[in-house]
Scaffold this motif. Structure first.
Motif, PDB file in Angstrom:
ATOM      1  N   ASP A  53      -2.534   5.371   1.591  1.00  0.00           N
ATOM      2  CA  ASP A  53      -3.527   4.625   1.191  1.00  0.00           C
ATOM      3  C   ASP A  53      -3.390   4.236   3.405  1.00  0.00           C
ATOM      4  O   ASP A  53      -5.015   4.109   4.185  1.00  0.00           O
ATOM      5  CB  ASP A  53      -3.262   3.706   1.137  1.00  0.00           C
ATOM      6  CG  ASP A  53      -3.559   3.796  -0.587  1.00  0.00           C
ATOM      7  OD1 ASP A  53      -3.905   4.688  -0.794  1.00  0.00           O
ATOM      8  OD2 ASP A  53      -3.258   2.660  -0.554  1.00  0.00           O
TER       9      ASP A  53
ATOM     10  N   ARG B 115      -9.759   5.719   9.704  1.00  0.00           N
ATOM     11  CA  ARG B 115     -11.608   5.215  10.011  1.00  0.00           C
ATOM     12  C   ARG B 115     -11.496   4.374  11.111  1.00  0.00           C
ATOM     13  O   ARG B 115     -11.536   4.495  11.851  1.00  0.00           O
ATOM     14  CB  ARG B 115     -11.154   4.027   8.483  1.00  0.00           C
ATOM     15  CG  ARG B 115     -11.205   5.492   6.933  1.00  0.00           C
ATOM     16  CD  ARG B 115     -11.930   3.601   6.268  1.00  0.00           C
ATOM     17  NE  ARG B 115     -11.509   3.294   5.847  1.00  0.00           N
ATOM     18  CZ  ARG B 115     -10.612   2.446   4.392  1.00  0.00           C
ATOM     19  NH1 ARG B 115     -10.340   3.979   4.233  1.00  0.00           N
ATOM     20  NH2 ARG B 115      -9.959   1.155   4.200  1.00  0.00           N
TER      21      ARG B 115
ATOM     22  N   CYS C 153       1.036  -0.938  -0.169  1.00  0.00           N
ATOM     23  CA  CYS C 153      -0.045  -0.084  -0.176  1.00  0.00           C
ATOM     24  C   CYS C 153       1.045   1.495   0.141  1.00  0.00           C
ATOM     25  O   CYS C 153       1.959   1.064  -0.121  1.00  0.00           O
ATOM     26  CB  CYS C 153      -0.769  -0.330   0.734  1.00  0.00           C
ATOM     27  SG  CYS C 153      -0.359   0.410   3.353  1.00  0.00           S
TER      28      CYS C 153
ATOM     29  N   ARG D  99     -14.205  -7.021   8.589  1.00  0.00           N
ATOM     30  CA  ARG D  99     -13.505  -5.841   9.007  1.00  0.00           C
ATOM     31  C   ARG D  99     -14.094  -4.989  10.202  1.00  0.00           C
ATOM     32  O   ARG D  99     -15.271  -4.639   9.974  1.00  0.00           O
ATOM     33  CB  ARG D  99     -12.736  -5.260   8.480  1.00  0.00           C
ATOM     34  CG  ARG D  99     -11.750  -4.796   9.751  1.00  0.00           C
ATOM     35  CD  ARG D  99     -10.562  -3.834   8.041  1.00  0.00           C
ATOM     36  NE  ARG D  99      -9.914  -4.974   7.108  1.00  0.00           N
ATOM     37  CZ  ARG D  99      -8.206  -4.964   6.954  1.00  0.00           C
ATOM     38  NH1 ARG D  99      -7.354  -3.899   8.212  1.00  0.00           N
ATOM     39  NH2 ARG D  99      -7.955  -6.424   6.099  1.00  0.00           N
TER      40      ARG D  99
ATOM     41  N   SER E  50      -4.941   7.143   5.500  1.00  0.00           N
ATOM     42  CA  SER E  50      -6.875   6.975   5.886  1.00  0.00           C
ATOM     43  C   SER E  50      -7.402   5.839   6.098  1.00  0.00           C
ATOM     44  O   SER E  50      -8.147   6.062   6.900  1.00  0.00           O
ATOM     45  CB  SER E  50      -6.727   6.877   3.619  1.00  0.00           C
ATOM     46  OG  SER E  50      -8.674   6.391   3.659  1.00  0.00           O
ATOM     47  N   ARG E  51      -6.195   4.398   5.738  1.00  0.00           N
ATOM     48  CA  ARG E  51      -6.883   4.142   6.822  1.00  0.00           C
ATOM     49  C   ARG E  51      -7.165   4.454   8.292  1.00  0.00           C
ATOM     50  O   ARG E  51      -7.670   3.883   9.385  1.00  0.00           O
ATOM     51  CB  ARG E  51      -5.991   2.102   6.377  1.00  0.00           C
ATOM     52  CG  ARG E  51      -6.765   2.417   5.390  1.00  0.00           C
ATOM     53  CD  ARG E  51      -5.971   0.256   5.087  1.00  0.00           C
ATOM     54  NE  ARG E  51      -5.684  -0.938   5.410  1.00  0.00           N
ATOM     55  CZ  ARG E  51      -7.018  -1.258   5.603  1.00  0.00           C
ATOM     56  NH1 ARG E  51      -7.865  -1.427   4.820  1.00  0.00           N
ATOM     57  NH2 ARG E  51      -6.976  -2.024   6.509  1.00  0.00           N
TER      58      ARG E  51
ATOM     59  N   GLU F 116      -0.829  -0.011  11.865  1.00  0.00           N
ATOM     60  CA  GLU F 116      -2.443   1.226  11.312  1.00  0.00           C
ATOM     61  C   GLU F 116      -2.215   1.131  12.768  1.00  0.00           C
ATOM     62  O   GLU F 116      -3.604   2.920  13.291  1.00  0.00           O
ATOM     63  CB  GLU F 116      -3.201   0.642  10.948  1.00  0.00           C
ATOM     64  CG  GLU F 116      -3.369   0.517   8.708  1.00  0.00           C
ATOM     65  CD  GLU F 116      -3.814  -0.202   8.266  1.00  0.00           C
ATOM     66  OE1 GLU F 116      -4.894  -1.354   9.067  1.00  0.00           O
ATOM     67  OE2 GLU F 116      -3.961  -0.474   7.436  1.00  0.00           O
TER      68      GLU F 116
END
Length: 151
Positions: free
Chosen positions: A45, A52, A41, A151, A48-49, A80
């Motif tokens: 990305d 979230r 990735c 998820r 962004s994750r 993350e």
């Protein structure tokens, strides 16, 4: 006025990820996965994750300063969590999956972790500590292990 070399903004997760996205957004991050494959990735990305995940943790009721435990190998999903938990105001408690189950349970309970983020490939370990821990929420990250979940 004298110019200085110090930053003129706070060092925060959001600021770090904004800078990383602006300067290195297309740079690739490669993780070796439990099955031996690679996950790829880019930094944008990841950012962004992370946002979230932070939102999902707040939606679960994570309050500032609360602990979120993780049981994962070193891969993209753990990165993350390393950014997403503090971005949500929490404190990351990375559990050492090489310890005995009783020790893992003790550490998680002593830290007061209410939320666990775990890779699906480690669900057999979670089954061994489930009854001796006090997690209110368990987030399973699907990496292609024997038990597929959402998820």
């Amino acid at each position: 006025m004298m110019q200085h070399t110090m930053m003129d903004f706070p060092l925060t997760v959001r600021g770090t990820l904004t800078h990383a996205t602006n300067v290195h957004g297309r740079m690739e991050i490669v993780s070796r996965m439990p099955d031996g494959g690679a996950h790829r990735c880019c930094v944008a990305d990841l950012a962004s994750r992370v946002a979230r995940l932070a939102g999902a943790l707040r939606d679960l009721g994570l309050r500032p300063g609360e602990r979120v435990a993780t049981l994962m190998w070193n891969h993209y999903a753990h990165i993350e969590a390393y950014f997403g938990v503090p971005a949500a105001g929490g404190v990351l408690n990375a559990l050492n999956l090489r310890l005995a189950p009783n020790d893992i349970s003790y550490i998680a309970n002593h830290a007061g972790a209410r939320i666990l983020i775990i890779a699906d490939v480690l669900l057999s370990l979670y089954r061994r500590i489930r009854t001796s821990t006090r997690f209110e929420h368990v987030i399973v990250v699907p990496l292609g292990g024997p038990t597929k979940t959402h998820r």
